[in-house]
Scaffold this motif. Structure first.
Motif, PDB file in Angstrom:
ATOM      1  N   TYR A 232     -22.197  50.576 -39.277  1.00 53.89           N
ATOM      2  CA  TYR A 232     -22.078  49.782 -40.355  1.00 53.89           C
ATOM      3  C   TYR A 232     -20.947  49.872 -41.372  1.00 53.89           C
ATOM      4  O   TYR A 232     -19.957  49.465 -41.804  1.00 53.89           O
ATOM      5  N   VAL A 233     -21.049  51.406 -41.695  1.00 50.60           N
ATOM      6  CA  VAL A 233     -20.082  52.055 -42.610  1.00 50.60           C
ATOM      7  C   VAL A 233     -18.541  52.058 -41.977  1.00 50.60           C
ATOM      8  O   VAL A 233     -17.521  51.483 -42.842  1.00 50.60           O
ATOM      9  N   MET A 234     -18.386  52.132 -40.903  1.00 56.33           N
ATOM     10  CA  MET A 234     -16.962  51.951 -40.291  1.00 56.33           C
ATOM     11  C   MET A 234     -16.487  50.623 -40.358  1.00 56.33           C
ATOM     12  O   MET A 234     -15.481  50.292 -40.474  1.00 56.33           O
ATOM     13  N   LYS A 235     -17.500  49.713 -40.130  1.00 62.92           N
ATOM     14  CA  LYS A 235     -17.094  48.233 -40.151  1.00 62.92           C
ATOM     15  C   LYS A 235     -16.455  47.670 -41.671  1.00 62.92           C
ATOM     16  O   LYS A 235     -15.615  46.991 -41.821  1.00 62.92           O
ATOM     17  N   ILE A 236     -17.348  48.441 -42.550  1.00 62.13           N
ATOM     18  CA  ILE A 236     -16.869  48.399 -44.091  1.00 62.13           C
ATOM     19  C   ILE A 236     -15.586  48.951 -44.202  1.00 62.13           C
ATOM     20  O   ILE A 236     -14.884  48.248 -44.744  1.00 62.13           O
ATOM     21  N   TYR A 237     -15.350  50.141 -43.662  1.00 63.17           N
ATOM     22  CA  TYR A 237     -14.292  50.672 -43.869  1.00 63.17           C
ATOM     23  C   TYR A 237     -12.839  50.001 -43.154  1.00 63.17           C
ATOM     24  O   TYR A 237     -11.736  50.105 -43.852  1.00 63.17           O
ATOM     25  N   ASP A 238     -13.295  49.342 -42.180  1.00 65.02           N
ATOM     26  CA  ASP A 238     -12.127  48.459 -41.461  1.00 65.02           C
ATOM     27  C   ASP A 238     -11.936  47.137 -42.233  1.00 65.02           C
ATOM     28  O   ASP A 238     -10.706  46.746 -42.059  1.00 65.02           O
ATOM     29  N   GLY A 239     -12.952  46.927 -43.053  1.00 67.38           N
ATOM     30  CA  GLY A 239     -12.764  45.432 -43.589  1.00 67.38           C
ATOM     31  C   GLY A 239     -13.153  44.439 -42.781  1.00 67.38           C
ATOM     32  O   GLY A 239     -13.408  43.116 -43.063  1.00 67.38           O
ATOM     33  N   ARG A 240     -14.040  44.643 -41.640  1.00 67.52           N
ATOM     34  CA  ARG A 240     -14.778  43.774 -41.088  1.00 67.52           C
ATOM     35  C   ARG A 240     -15.953  43.190 -41.641  1.00 67.52           C
ATOM     36  O   ARG A 240     -16.598  42.124 -41.309  1.00 67.52           O
ATOM     37  N   LEU A 241     -16.548  44.064 -42.678  1.00 59.46           N
ATOM     38  CA  LEU A 241     -17.702  43.690 -43.408  1.00 59.46           C
ATOM     39  C   LEU A 241     -17.606  44.003 -44.968  1.00 59.46           C
ATOM     40  O   LEU A 241     -16.461  44.822 -45.132  1.00 59.46           O
TER      41      LEU A 241
END
Length: 337
Positions: free
Chosen positions: A174-183
């Motif tokens: 979840y954190v990596m998706k936030i970092y990518d801008g996906r979430l």
């Protein structure tokens, strides 16, 4: 075994019994005499051979035995030993582990069991279902014919649903998706970077794959659970894992029909994880309304002791079980376990 018999006769006239509980985080050994006094305990590193390897597993078990023997001031030779380990998922696992453990020559008689059996023997006075919620996860019970029934606990890659490790890994994803801008942004990303002591989230992959052990990753779970009360995405993760535990309980329930469910393990001891434990209770009630759910905090090594004593024809009473549990708690506190 003959070598062990000779050494045992030289040790002392008092019979000694060894119980060991080994998992993904630690290995704990306890020595008991025939008067049911706990003489010593020993702590060592993890002994899940699927994650640390067979050689390291045996090394840590040996260290726990030596440490316990030093505290007890006895030679490490025992009439009966029960060693309960995670990762005994097949006959092949059992054969590999038993062969190496027998070579240690610390015991006249060796009983090797899955760690779920130790958990059952440590906390169930009447028949019931035990749920271990730690680095890994397991649901287990004996049926009416004393067959060992289990669900889950198939390791961190293909199993361990509902465990601290599983929650932590999903949170990091979840954190990596936030970092990518996906979430969208969530404060959890700041807390994770602070705990891991990193400057940029790109470093998460590096330390996860190269620096951290499974038990280190699992320690992030209480934080994720705490944030789930105010983060809808995390709440969904936590709820899904609670549902997985409830499904595993149902699988064991259908084979045993036991209505008593006992929750134990590291997550049940964490105040930050209370929200998750409450969710699990809710999900159990949805599937099996008649179930009575109780959180218990007795260490599974007590179950290993009970099994070792049973192998020698010694059945302990409820009073004796309580006495052993209290002695064990005091010794563990003295070592800040």
């Amino acid at each position: 075994i003959a070598h062990s018999c000779l050494l045992r006769s030289l040790n002392c006239l008092m019979k000694l019994y060894l119980g060991i509980d080994g998992g993904a985080t630690k290995t704990l050994a306890a020595i008991v005499n025939e008067k049911l006094d706990i003489l010593g305990i020993g702590i060592a590193g993890p002994s899940n051979y699927h994650t640390v390897g067979l050689e390291k597993t045996i090394e840590n078990i040996k260290s726990s035995i030596i440490n316990a023997s030093e505290m007890a001031k006895v030679k490490p030779i025992f009439d009966t030993a029960c060693i309960a380990l995670a990762a005994i998922n097949s006959k092949l696992d059992y054969i590999r582990l038993f062969k190496k453990l027998a070579e240690l020559n610390y015991y006249v008689k060796l009983k090797l069991v899955h760690d779920g059996e130790a958990a059952i023997n440590s906390i169930v006075e009447n028949k019931g279902i035990v749920v271990i919620l730690g680095t890994g996860s397991l649901v287990a019970a004996y049926d009416n014919k004393w067959n060992y029934i289990r669900a889950g606990n198939w390791g961190h890659i293909i199993g361990d649903e509902g465990s601290a490790y599983r929650i932590a890994v999903k949170t990091l994803n979840y954190v990596m998706k936030i970092y990518d801008g996906r979430l969208k942004y969530s404060p959890i990303i700041d807390e994770i970077t602070k705990i891991l002591k990193i400057e940029d989230c790109s470093e998460i992959a590096t330390i996860i794959y190269t620096d951290l052990k499974n038990e280190d990753i699992a320690r992030l779970a209480p934080l994720a659970i705490q944030f789930a009360t105010k983060d809808n995405f995390l709440y969904k993760i936590i709820k899904e894992e609670a549902e997985e535990i409830a499904m595993a309980i149902k699988a064991v329930y259908l084979k045993t029909k036991y209505s008593n469910v006992y929750l134990t393990g590291g997550l049940t001891k964490s105040k930050k994880a209370k929200f998750y434990i409450d969710l699990i209770k809710e999900e159990i009630k949805k599937i099996i309304p008649s179930c009575k759910v109780k959180v218990v905090k007795v260490h599974p090594v007590l179950g290993s002791i009970v099994i070792a004593l049973k192998e020698n024809g010694i059945q302990i009473t409820k009073t004796e079980r309580v006495k052993l549990a209290k002695e064990l708690d005091l010794l563990l506190k003295s070592l800040k376990y």
